[in-house]
Design an enzyme around this catalytic site. Structure first.
Site, PDB file in Angstrom:
ATOM      1  CG  ASP A 157     -32.881 -23.063 -19.238  1.00  0.00           C
ATOM      2  OD1 ASP A 157     -32.762 -23.784 -18.235  1.00  0.00           O
ATOM      3  OD2 ASP A 157     -33.042 -23.504 -20.390  1.00  0.00           O
ATOM      4  CD  GLU A 194     -33.080 -24.888  -9.521  1.00  0.00           C
ATOM      5  OE1 GLU A 194     -34.039 -25.694  -9.460  1.00  0.00           O
ATOM      6  OE2 GLU A 194     -32.000 -25.035  -8.915  1.00  0.00           O
ATOM      7  CD1 TRP A 195     -33.670 -27.550 -16.005  1.00  0.00           C
ATOM      8  CD2 TRP A 195     -31.537 -27.412 -15.368  1.00  0.00           C
ATOM      9  NE1 TRP A 195     -33.003 -26.785 -16.937  1.00  0.00           N
ATOM     10  CE2 TRP A 195     -31.700 -26.686 -16.567  1.00  0.00           C
ATOM     11  CE3 TRP A 195     -30.272 -27.464 -14.767  1.00  0.00           C
ATOM     12  CZ2 TRP A 195     -30.633 -26.006 -17.177  1.00  0.00           C
ATOM     13  CZ3 TRP A 195     -29.212 -26.795 -15.376  1.00  0.00           C
ATOM     14  CH2 TRP A 195     -29.403 -26.079 -16.567  1.00  0.00           C
ATOM     15  N   GLY A 196     -34.818 -28.182 -10.656  1.00  0.00           N
ATOM     16  CA  GLY A 196     -34.928 -28.790  -9.327  1.00  0.00           C
ATOM     17  C   GLY A 196     -33.585 -29.049  -8.668  1.00  0.00           C
ATOM     18  CG  ASP A 197     -29.890 -29.020 -10.887  1.00  0.00           C
ATOM     19  OD1 ASP A 197     -30.593 -30.031 -11.072  1.00  0.00           O
ATOM     20  OD2 ASP A 197     -29.015 -28.637 -11.698  1.00  0.00           O
ATOM     21  CG  ASN A 198     -29.320 -25.191  -6.748  1.00  0.00           C
ATOM     22  OD1 ASN A 198     -28.279 -25.503  -6.182  1.00  0.00           O
ATOM     23  ND2 ASN A 198     -29.392 -24.959  -8.046  1.00  0.00           N
ATOM     24  CG  ASP A 216     -34.730 -30.427 -20.308  1.00  0.00           C
ATOM     25  OD1 ASP A 216     -34.855 -29.709 -19.291  1.00  0.00           O
ATOM     26  OD2 ASP A 216     -34.201 -30.030 -21.353  1.00  0.00           O
TER      27      ASP A 216
HETATM   28  C1  GLA Z   1     -33.038 -26.463 -20.987  1.00  0.00           C
HETATM   29  C2  GLA Z   1     -34.494 -26.393 -20.506  1.00  0.00           C
HETATM   30  C3  GLA Z   1     -35.409 -26.830 -21.638  1.00  0.00           C
HETATM   31  C4  GLA Z   1     -35.193 -25.911 -22.839  1.00  0.00           C
HETATM   32  C5  GLA Z   1     -33.731 -25.918 -23.269  1.00  0.00           C
HETATM   33  C6  GLA Z   1     -33.444 -24.868 -24.326  1.00  0.00           C
HETATM   34  O1  GLA Z   1     -32.667 -27.769 -21.246  1.00  0.00           O
HETATM   35  O2  GLA Z   1     -34.684 -27.209 -19.378  1.00  0.00           O
HETATM   36  O3  GLA Z   1     -36.755 -26.806 -21.227  1.00  0.00           O
HETATM   37  O4  GLA Z   1     -35.607 -24.609 -22.519  1.00  0.00           O
HETATM   38  O5  GLA Z   1     -32.885 -25.663 -22.165  1.00  0.00           O
HETATM   39  O6  GLA Z   1     -32.106 -24.831 -24.714  1.00  0.00           O
END
Ligand code: GLA
Length: 415
Positions: A157, A194-198, A216
């Site tokens: 993460d 890393e959520w697509g941020d970079n 998420d």
């Molecule tokens: C982030 C991730 C989630 C999960 C939580 C856990 O938000 O994107 O998928 O793993 O952390 O804290």
């Protein structure tokens, strides 16, 4: 993707000589033998959040065997955040002694004995999103510990990695953990979160097997929920964010639109659509629901052999929105053996019908140079949900989809 890299490498060879090409061959750099098809399994986070312990993980593993998920391909049993306790005197991570008193190695043994694999979670920052110990500064030690425990999958993460100019360089941070995993010597699936941020799709294929493309997911059809500093997204909101990303995905390197909410959505149609769309996207299929109490109709969606086969197709080509109307979308995905998958998504709240006129609408994937050439040849149509025959492409295909439902068809060349 691979073709693109080969072309790039060939170009670099002409310009710079062989030494440079060796470092510019990312697919080889990260191919450790796992993750060649989109990973399938379960993860604790979407349904349980931090409320996890070893009993839950064991019972979930047992349920995945009993309900057919394991045999359908869902082999990774992934523990998300909140498993960690303190580091020991030598700095090695230890599990929370209350929640995981038998230790992670014992849990790995338990799932391995059942033909499953164990996944774990850490973070590139000093702390995880849930405030537990992160891996920053301990990458090699943590990778070694995971390998000693015989862990098979790591989700990594991006919380607490600093802000502004002081933020860690994501490419460097994830490459460090990749190198640490490689040094630890165990083939571990590496999931970049890393959520697509970079724009990870531009750098992650040489580092991990999958990378999150968005923030998420949350169990609603098309919402966006603000949580102060971050936002979570419903199924259609996530789907719409995949636009333009298909060229980055392929065997061993997958766009990850997040773990599934199948089983957590209110209607069967929504659960069906979510699953169908993830299969069309060649997405990792990580179930995020309560498997122990799973209803048979949800298990039937997750284990549908034709839908799973679409997701896992050996070519690994991500699908695309072929036809769009305001409320219906027809997705197409070229498959191995000259087959195609077609999904008709009804985004609306009322029943909709659509006729696919194969003669008038060329079915072609220019990016991958795949052309159905309907007219020159024809295809048998099968309803992928039921396996029932549905005519051939000699006739237009009339499709009716209920509110928020998705019909899926397989096109198989006629001999
Ligand atoms: C982030 C991730 C989630 C999960 C939580 C856990 O938000 O994107 O998928 O793993 O952390 O804290």
């Amino acid at each position: 993707m691979r073709r693109l890299k080969t072309m790039l490498a060939a170009g670099l060879l002409l310009l710079s000589g062989t030494a440079f090409v060796a470092t510019a061959s990312p697919a080889q750099a990260h191919d450790n033998g796992v993750g060649r098809t989109p990973p399938m399994g379960w993860n604790s986070w979407n349904h349980y959040g931090c409320a996890i312990d070893e009993t839950l993980v064991r019972r979930t593993a047992d349920a995945m065997v009993a309900n057919g998920m394991r045999d359908a391909g869902y082999v990774y049993v992934n523990i998300d955040d909140c498993w960690q306790g303190a580091r020991d005197a030598d700095g090695f991570l230890q599990p929370d002694p209350q929640r995981f008193p038998s230790g992670i190695k014992a849990l790995a043994d338990y799932v391995h004995a059942r033909g499953l694999k164990l996944g774990i979670y850490s973070d590139a920052g000093v702390k995880t999103c849930g405030g537990r110990a992160g891996s920053q500064g301990h990458e090699y030690q943590d990778a070694l510990q995971f390998a000693r425990w015989e862990v098979d999958y790591l989700k990594y993460d991006w919380c607490n990695t600093g802000t502004g100019a002081a933020q860690r360089n994501p490419r460097e941070a994830y490459a460090t953990m990749r190198d640490a995993l490689r040094a630890a010597g165990r083939p571990i699936v590496f999931s970049i979160c890393e959520w697509g941020d970079n724009r990870p799709w531009e750098w992650a294929p040489e580092i991990g097997h999958l990378w999150r493309t968005t923030g998420d997911i949350v169990n609603c059809w098309n919402c966006e929920l603000g949580h102060g500093s971050w936002t979570s997204f419903g199924i259609l909101a996530i789907l719409d964010k995949q636009a333009g990303l298909r060229k980055y995905s392929g065997p061993g390197a997958w766009n990850d639109p997040d773990m599934m909410e199948v089983g957590n959505l209110p209607t069967l149609a929504e659960n069906r659509s979510h699953f169908a769309l993830w299969a069309m996207l060649a997405a990792p299929l990580i179930a995020g629901t309560d498997v122990i109490a799973m209803r048979p109709d949800i298990a039937a969606i997750l284990t549908n052999p034709r839908l799973v086969a679409i997701d896992q197709d050996a070519l690994g080509l991500q699908g695309f929105a072929w036809i769009r109307t305001p409320e219906l979308e027809v997705w197409a995905r070229p498959l191995s053996g000259e087959k195609w998958a077609i999904a008709v998504l009804n985004r609306s709240d009322s029943q909709r019908s659509h006729t696919i006129d194969f003669a008038g609408e060329p079915l072609s994937d220019d990016l991958n140079q795949k052309f159905a050439k309907i007219g020159e040849r024809h295809y048998r149509i099968t309803d992928a949900w039921t396996g029932e025959a549905h005519g051939t492409t000699r006739e237009p295909l009339e499709v009716t989809a209920g509110p928020r439902d998705t019909a899926v068809f397989l096109l198989t060349p006629l001999g």
